[in-house]
Every structure is written in structure tokens, then in C-alpha cells.
Scaffold this motif. Structure first.
Motif, PDB file in Angstrom:
ATOM      1  N   GLY A 149       0.771  -1.235   0.000  1.00 53.30           N
ATOM      2  CA  GLY A 149       0.000   0.000   0.000  1.00 53.30           C
ATOM      3  C   GLY A 149       0.799   1.281   0.000  1.00 53.30           C
ATOM      4  N   VAL A 150       2.127   1.193   0.082  1.00 52.02           N
ATOM      5  CA  VAL A 150       2.954   2.401   0.069  1.00 52.02           C
ATOM      6  C   VAL A 150       2.804   3.060  -1.300  1.00 52.02           C
ATOM      7  CG1 VAL A 150       5.320   3.284   0.183  1.00 52.02           C
ATOM      8  CG2 VAL A 150       4.574   1.482   1.750  1.00 52.02           C
ATOM      9  N   LEU A 151       2.642   4.377  -1.315  1.00 55.12           N
ATOM     10  CA  LEU A 151       2.519   5.113  -2.570  1.00 55.12           C
ATOM     11  C   LEU A 151       3.917   5.411  -3.109  1.00 55.12           C
ATOM     12  CD1 LEU A 151      -0.301   7.622  -1.564  1.00 55.12           C
ATOM     13  CD2 LEU A 151      -0.526   5.346  -2.591  1.00 55.12           C
ATOM     14  N   THR A 152       4.053   5.355  -4.428  1.00 53.60           N
ATOM     15  CA  THR A 152       5.359   5.546  -5.056  1.00 53.60           C
ATOM     16  C   THR A 152       5.204   6.264  -6.394  1.00 53.60           C
ATOM     17  OG1 THR A 152       7.315   4.380  -5.849  1.00 53.60           O
ATOM     18  CG2 THR A 152       5.234   3.241  -6.106  1.00 53.60           C
ATOM     19  N   GLN A 153       6.231   6.974  -6.793  1.00 49.81           N
ATOM     20  CA  GLN A 153       6.192   7.589  -8.122  1.00 49.81           C
ATOM     21  C   GLN A 153       6.871   6.736  -9.181  1.00 49.81           C
ATOM     22  OE1 GLN A 153       7.063  11.907  -7.825  1.00 49.81           O
ATOM     23  NE2 GLN A 153       4.960  12.103  -8.552  1.00 49.81           N
ATOM     24  N   PRO A 154       7.912   6.013  -8.898  1.00 46.30           N
ATOM     25  CA  PRO A 154       8.386   5.126  -9.955  1.00 46.30           C
ATOM     26  C   PRO A 154       7.329   4.047 -10.208  1.00 46.30           C
ATOM     27  CG  PRO A 154      10.065   5.376  -8.246  1.00 46.30           C
ATOM     28  CD  PRO A 154       8.796   5.993  -7.739  1.00 46.30           C
ATOM     29  N   SER A 155       7.011   3.820 -11.462  1.00 50.82           N
ATOM     30  CA  SER A 155       6.006   2.808 -11.812  1.00 50.82           C
ATOM     31  C   SER A 155       6.535   1.415 -11.493  1.00 50.82           C
ATOM     32  CB  SER A 155       5.690   2.900 -13.306  1.00 50.82           C
ATOM     33  OG  SER A 155       4.788   1.899 -13.668  1.00 50.82           O
ATOM     34  N   PRO A 156       5.716   0.556 -10.877  1.00 50.02           N
ATOM     35  CA  PRO A 156       6.158  -0.821 -10.615  1.00 50.02           C
ATOM     36  C   PRO A 156       6.467  -1.542 -11.924  1.00 50.02           C
ATOM     37  CG  PRO A 156       4.184  -0.318  -9.348  1.00 50.02           C
ATOM     38  CD  PRO A 156       4.389   0.815 -10.306  1.00 50.02           C
TER      39      PRO A 156
END
Length: 195
Positions: free
Chosen positions: A159-166
Motif C-alpha cells: 500500500g505504500v505510494l510511489t512515483q516510480p512505476s512498478p
């Protein structure tokens, strides 16, 4: 007194049948004191008097009283862009969640089954069993964030939000960074990267 009449025999050569049609005129009047005009359908009457506006024949619009604006009502509440569900486990704030048996749990980009189940982002931390407020639209601000503005924000691990796309599992944009400390939440369609 009797009158002498010459009676002539009239021969009926052709019989004609006259059919008279009847029309029903439905008049809708909003104000019982309003005037009603008698007009021939399908004409439309528009009068400059405030009491006379439209008249109807069947489904065709023809005469009604002009509506007047009423007094202002009480102010409405703020629109709700979040829902509340009990937390299945302790949840941190500002993390992507989904539901499992009606309870909120973290969404995770490595679990492909979560791709279409992400509900939104928690508005704050909650203990197990407490109601989690889950925001699914609108602006969210968190002073500890350091986003690159105008770039998408994705669901990451647990659930951690991130800017690099998985690059594995699935990729789901849950919002766009508007400021380094703010995102505009709005989930897009997920892209499954591997099954």
C-alpha cells in the motif's frame, strides 16, 4: 290552421357519414388564480404576463403558470470523497487499501488479484477493528511527502505510494502529484504486468 305544402319526394343518391372528432385539452396551471387561454391546437401561446406561460394538449406543451424561485434552502454539507470500513489489521495513514470480507487491508502491486480491487488511500492511521477513512477522490495533503509535481503516483508494496512505476505485478495510478506534498486522488485502469 293548416298550410298547404307541396311535398316533393327526395331521392337519396349517396349516403355520407360525417365523423366528428373530439380533442381533449389538458391544461396545467401552477397557480389557481392564473388565467387560462382558449387556443386551437397545435398553436403555442406565449404571453408576456407573468401568470401565463405554456398550455398542453395531450403530451404537447401549450399552457402553465410561470415558476417562481423559492427562498434559499439551508447550505448543504461538503461532498464526501471518502468511505469508512473497519480495518482488518492496523493500517498506516496515506496508504492504498482494498477490501477483504468488508474490512480494509493494504493493496499490494505484487498481488495481481488486487489490481481491480484498490478502493482508495487511508486518511490516517487506525488500529485493527477501528473505522478507517478511505479517500477515493479529491486532494490529499501530507507534509512528509516529496512528490515530483505533475507526475503519476502508483500503488507500491503493502500500500505504500510511489512515483516510480512498478515493473512487476500490476501498475495502477491512484493519483497525480499537484505539489510536492499533495496529490489529486483518482484511480485509473490498472495494467497487469505479469500473472
Amino acid at each position: 290552421m293548416a298550410r298547404d305544402c307541396n311535398t316533393e319526394l327526395l331521392e337519396i343518391v349517396e349516403q355520407e357519414t360525417l365523423v366528428e372528432t373530439q380533442r381533449e385539452l389538458l391544461v396545467e396551471v401552477a397557480d389557481p388564480g392564473a388565467e387560462v387561454a382558449d387556443i386551437e391546437p397545435p398553436q403555442m401561446l406565449v404571453d408576456t404576463e407573468p401568470d401565463l406561460l405554456v398550455v398542453t394538449e395531450g403530451a404537447q406543451i401549450v399552457l402553465v403558470d410561470e415558476g417562481r424561485q423559492g427562498p434559499p434552502g439551508p447550505p448543504g454539507g461538503l461532498g464526501q470523497a471518502y468511505v469508512e470500513f473497519p480495518a482488518a489489521v492496523p493500517l498506516g495513514g496515506h496508504r492504498a487499501v482494498r477490501l477483504l470480507a468488508g474490512q480494509a487491508i493494504y493493496a499490494d502491486h505484487t498481488v495481481v488479484a488486487d489490481a481491480n480491487a484498490v478502493l482508495g488511500i487511508t486518511r490516517g492511521a487506525v488500529e485493527e477493528g477501528a473505522l478507517a477513512q478511505i479517500q477515493f477522490g479529491g486532494l490529499m495533503t501530507e507534509p512528509s511527502w516529496a512528490w515530483t509535481p505533475d507526475q503519476p503516483v502508483f500503488v507500491g508494496l503493502e500500500g505504500v505510494l510511489t512515483q516510480p512505476s512498478p515493473t512487476t505485478g500490476f501498475s495502477l495510478i491512484v493519483g497525480i502529484a499537484t505539489l510536492p506534498t499533495q496529490i489529486l486522488i483518482g484511480a485509473k485502469a490498472p495494467i497487469v504486468l505479469q500473472e
